[in-house]
Structures are given as C-alpha cells and as structure tokens.
Scaffold this motif. Structure first.
Motif, PDB file in Angstrom:
ATOM      1  N   ASP A   1       0.817  -1.212   0.000  1.00  0.00           N
ATOM      2  CA  ASP A   1       0.000   0.000   0.000  1.00  0.00           C
ATOM      3  C   ASP A   1       0.855   1.269   0.000  1.00  0.00           C
ATOM      4  OD1 ASP A   1      -2.561   1.248  -0.023  1.00  0.00           O
ATOM      5  OD2 ASP A   1      -2.237   1.786   2.077  1.00  0.00           O
ATOM      6  N   ALA A   2       1.918   1.291   0.784  1.00  0.00           N
ATOM      7  CA  ALA A   2       2.774   2.486   0.850  1.00  0.00           C
ATOM      8  C   ALA A   2       3.621   2.645  -0.409  1.00  0.00           C
ATOM      9  CB  ALA A   2       3.661   2.425   2.090  1.00  0.00           C
ATOM     10  N   ALA A   3       4.080   1.535  -0.970  1.00  0.00           N
ATOM     11  CA  ALA A   3       4.976   1.599  -2.133  1.00  0.00           C
ATOM     12  C   ALA A   3       4.216   1.874  -3.436  1.00  0.00           C
ATOM     13  CB  ALA A   3       5.753   0.285  -2.265  1.00  0.00           C
ATOM     14  N   ARG A   4       3.002   1.366  -3.545  1.00  0.00           N
ATOM     15  CA  ARG A   4       2.156   1.551  -4.729  1.00  0.00           C
ATOM     16  C   ARG A   4       2.821   1.162  -6.052  1.00  0.00           C
ATOM     17  NH1 ARG A   4      -3.229   2.508  -3.549  1.00  0.00           N
ATOM     18  NH2 ARG A   4      -3.369   3.913  -1.810  1.00  0.00           N
ATOM     19  N   PRO A   5       3.317  -0.081  -6.165  1.00  0.00           N
ATOM     20  CA  PRO A   5       3.885  -0.489  -7.455  1.00  0.00           C
ATOM     21  C   PRO A   5       2.793  -0.679  -8.497  1.00  0.00           C
ATOM     22  CG  PRO A   5       3.736  -2.371  -5.993  1.00  0.00           C
ATOM     23  CD  PRO A   5       3.334  -1.159  -5.182  1.00  0.00           C
ATOM     24  N   VAL A   6       3.182  -0.596  -9.754  1.00  0.00           N
ATOM     25  CA  VAL A   6       2.264  -0.956 -10.836  1.00  0.00           C
ATOM     26  C   VAL A   6       1.932  -2.431 -10.639  1.00  0.00           C
ATOM     27  CG1 VAL A   6       2.075  -1.222 -13.331  1.00  0.00           C
ATOM     28  CG2 VAL A   6       3.307   0.726 -12.377  1.00  0.00           C
ATOM     29  N   ALA A   7       0.672  -2.795 -10.806  1.00  0.00           N
ATOM     30  CA  ALA A   7       0.274  -4.175 -10.536  1.00  0.00           C
ATOM     31  C   ALA A   7      -0.603  -4.730 -11.650  1.00  0.00           C
ATOM     32  CB  ALA A   7      -0.474  -4.256  -9.209  1.00  0.00           C
ATOM     33  N   THR A   8      -0.395  -5.995 -11.941  1.00  0.00           N
ATOM     34  CA  THR A   8      -1.217  -6.716 -12.912  1.00  0.00           C
ATOM     35  C   THR A   8      -1.673  -8.014 -12.268  1.00  0.00           C
ATOM     36  OG1 THR A   8       0.047  -5.833 -14.767  1.00  0.00           O
ATOM     37  CG2 THR A   8      -1.232  -7.823 -15.180  1.00  0.00           C
ATOM     38  N   MET A   9      -2.943  -8.348 -12.458  1.00  0.00           N
ATOM     39  CA  MET A   9      -3.465  -9.631 -12.000  1.00  0.00           C
ATOM     40  C   MET A   9      -4.094 -10.316 -13.211  1.00  0.00           C
ATOM     41  SD  MET A   9      -6.223 -10.584  -8.976  1.00  0.00           S
ATOM     42  CE  MET A   9      -5.493  -9.432  -7.833  1.00  0.00           C
ATOM     43  N   VAL A  10      -3.703 -11.566 -13.437  1.00  0.00           N
ATOM     44  CA  VAL A  10      -4.163 -12.327 -14.592  1.00  0.00           C
ATOM     45  C   VAL A  10      -4.714 -13.668 -14.123  1.00  0.00           C
ATOM     46  CG1 VAL A  10      -3.420 -13.391 -16.755  1.00  0.00           C
ATOM     47  CG2 VAL A  10      -2.380 -11.246 -16.011  1.00  0.00           C
ATOM     48  N   VAL A  11      -5.831 -14.072 -14.686  1.00  0.00           N
ATOM     49  CA  VAL A  11      -6.378 -15.394 -14.399  1.00  0.00           C
ATOM     50  C   VAL A  11      -5.805 -16.359 -15.430  1.00  0.00           C
ATOM     51  CG1 VAL A  11      -8.465 -16.795 -14.202  1.00  0.00           C
ATOM     52  CG2 VAL A  11      -8.502 -14.398 -13.467  1.00  0.00           C
ATOM     53  N   VAL A  12      -5.234 -17.462 -14.934  1.00  0.00           N
ATOM     54  CA  VAL A  12      -4.631 -18.480 -15.798  1.00  0.00           C
ATOM     55  C   VAL A  12      -5.379 -19.804 -15.613  1.00  0.00           C
ATOM     56  CG1 VAL A  12      -2.357 -17.379 -15.785  1.00  0.00           C
ATOM     57  CG2 VAL A  12      -2.889 -19.096 -14.056  1.00  0.00           C
ATOM     58  N   ASP A  13      -5.205 -20.710 -16.568  1.00  0.00           N
ATOM     59  CA  ASP A  13      -5.873 -22.013 -16.479  1.00  0.00           C
ATOM     60  C   ASP A  13      -5.384 -22.843 -15.307  1.00  0.00           C
ATOM     61  OD1 ASP A  13      -7.668 -21.775 -18.550  1.00  0.00           O
ATOM     62  OD2 ASP A  13      -6.305 -22.597 -20.038  1.00  0.00           O
ATOM     63  N   GLY A  14      -4.122 -22.715 -14.965  1.00  0.00           N
ATOM     64  CA  GLY A  14      -3.597 -23.490 -13.859  1.00  0.00           C
ATOM     65  C   GLY A  14      -2.118 -23.245 -13.672  1.00  0.00           C
ATOM     66  N   LEU A  15      -1.623 -23.695 -12.549  1.00  0.00           N
ATOM     67  CA  LEU A  15      -0.200 -23.630 -12.243  1.00  0.00           C
ATOM     68  C   LEU A  15       0.337 -25.056 -12.199  1.00  0.00           C
ATOM     69  CD1 LEU A  15      -0.403 -20.826  -9.533  1.00  0.00           C
ATOM     70  CD2 LEU A  15       0.329 -20.583 -11.913  1.00  0.00           C
ATOM     71  N   ILE A  16       1.601 -25.201 -11.970  1.00  0.00           N
ATOM     72  CA  ILE A  16       2.268 -26.502 -12.052  1.00  0.00           C
ATOM     73  C   ILE A  16       1.676 -27.527 -11.071  1.00  0.00           C
ATOM     74  CG2 ILE A  16       4.137 -26.017 -10.446  1.00  0.00           C
ATOM     75  CD1 ILE A  16       4.629 -27.724 -13.809  1.00  0.00           C
ATOM     76  N   ASP A  17       1.145 -27.043  -9.964  1.00  0.00           N
ATOM     77  CA  ASP A  17       0.508 -27.908  -8.970  1.00  0.00           C
ATOM     78  C   ASP A  17      -0.892 -27.346  -8.727  1.00  0.00           C
ATOM     79  OD1 ASP A  17      -0.397 -28.880  -6.343  1.00  0.00           O
ATOM     80  OD2 ASP A  17       1.629 -29.711  -6.153  1.00  0.00           O
ATOM     81  N   SER A  18      -1.904 -28.171  -8.837  1.00  0.00           N
ATOM     82  CA  SER A  18      -3.289 -27.689  -8.731  1.00  0.00           C
ATOM     83  C   SER A  18      -3.619 -27.114  -7.360  1.00  0.00           C
ATOM     84  CB  SER A  18      -4.264 -28.812  -9.081  1.00  0.00           C
ATOM     85  OG  SER A  18      -4.141 -29.878  -8.149  1.00  0.00           O
ATOM     86  N   ARG A  19      -2.813 -27.382  -6.350  1.00  0.00           N
ATOM     87  CA  ARG A  19      -3.047 -26.802  -5.022  1.00  0.00           C
ATOM     88  C   ARG A  19      -2.573 -25.360  -4.933  1.00  0.00           C
ATOM     89  NH1 ARG A  19       0.179 -30.909  -1.622  1.00  0.00           N
ATOM     90  NH2 ARG A  19       1.470 -30.657  -3.482  1.00  0.00           N
ATOM     91  N   MET A  20      -1.757 -24.929  -5.904  1.00  0.00           N
ATOM     92  CA  MET A  20      -1.279 -23.548  -5.939  1.00  0.00           C
ATOM     93  C   MET A  20      -2.370 -22.669  -6.529  1.00  0.00           C
ATOM     94  SD  MET A  20       2.558 -23.939  -7.379  1.00  0.00           S
ATOM     95  CE  MET A  20       3.791 -24.910  -6.539  1.00  0.00           C
ATOM     96  N   LEU A  21      -2.755 -21.639  -5.805  1.00  0.00           N
ATOM     97  CA  LEU A  21      -3.796 -20.736  -6.257  1.00  0.00           C
ATOM     98  C   LEU A  21      -3.247 -19.443  -6.837  1.00  0.00           C
ATOM     99  CD1 LEU A  21      -6.203 -21.158  -3.208  1.00  0.00           C
ATOM    100  CD2 LEU A  21      -6.249 -22.381  -5.403  1.00  0.00           C
ATOM    101  N   VAL A  22      -1.995 -19.143  -6.522  1.00  0.00           N
ATOM    102  CA  VAL A  22      -1.411 -17.875  -6.963  1.00  0.00           C
ATOM    103  C   VAL A  22       0.093 -18.017  -7.147  1.00  0.00           C
ATOM    104  CG1 VAL A  22      -1.135 -17.002  -4.592  1.00  0.00           C
ATOM    105  CG2 VAL A  22      -1.291 -15.381  -6.463  1.00  0.00           C
TER     106      VAL A  22
END
Length: 118
Positions: A68-89
């Motif tokens: 919140d203090a640093a305020r970097p540029v941010a991008t959030m993308v929804v993907v089909d999946g990650l290498i392990d299905s238990r990983m959410l982000v």
C-alpha cells in the motif's frame, strides 16, 4: 523475482486459502530481494497469476497490505492453472534502486569503483 508461490520448505503452504498463499508467495519473493538489500519500497511492479477469478479480491487484499505504501504498478491475470493444482497464486516482483547495480558489481570486483566517490 519470478515464479514465487507458497511452496516453502518442500511443501505448499495454506492450501485452499488464496489470501495466505499470496502473502506466502510474496514473502518468498521479498526474502530473495532482501538478500540484495531491497525492500517493498523498492518494488516498482508486481504481477499476480491466479487460477480462479473468485480469488481476485483476497489476492488483492494481500497485495494492498504488503504494498500500500509503495504503490507499485500491478497486474493480475487469471490463468488455467499452475504446475501444482493446489497452488492458487504465483507472483512476480520487479524492484529497482538507483545505483544498486554498481554497488553489487563492487562487491564482486572492488576495483570497479576505484577512483569513484559515492
């Protein structure tokens, strides 16, 4: 930093909890940046890859708490999946501090800064 997830000490932490997985993933990335003397204040860009749009609010909440203090540029993308299905982000961090590259070069080859004044 790229490819940071909540994979810590050989296991996935906070299975099923996107908020806590996000904090853990950024924690992994920030720990790696800290080895170079960088902090959240030096982060200029973040990227968050999430596997379910329903998790966007919780992932965003974790991001706000950390940056919140640093305020970097941010991008959030929804993907089909990650290498392990238990990983959410999965997260990425770009950090910048003026003069840091010269400082790091000097640590490897002190003669690189010979004759220069800080």
């Amino acid at each position: 930093m790229a490819g940071s997830t909540s994979w810590v000490d050989g296991r996935i932490e906070h299975e099923g909890d996107p908020y806590r997985q996000t904090l853990a993933a950024f924690g992994v990335g920030l720990k790696a940046l800290a080895a170079y003397g960088l902090t959240t204040d030096d982060v200029v860009r973040t990227r968050m890859y999430i596997t379910h749009v329903r998790d966007a609010e919780e992932v965003g909440r974790a991001h706000r708490e950390l940056f919140d203090a640093a305020r970097p540029v941010a991008t959030m993308v929804v993907v089909d999946g990650l290498i392990d299905s238990r990983m959410l982000v999965e997260v990425e961090l770009d950090a910048y501090r003026s003069g840091l590259a010269k400082t790091l070069e000097a640590l490897e080859a002190p003669e690189a800064l010979e004759g220069e004044r800080p």
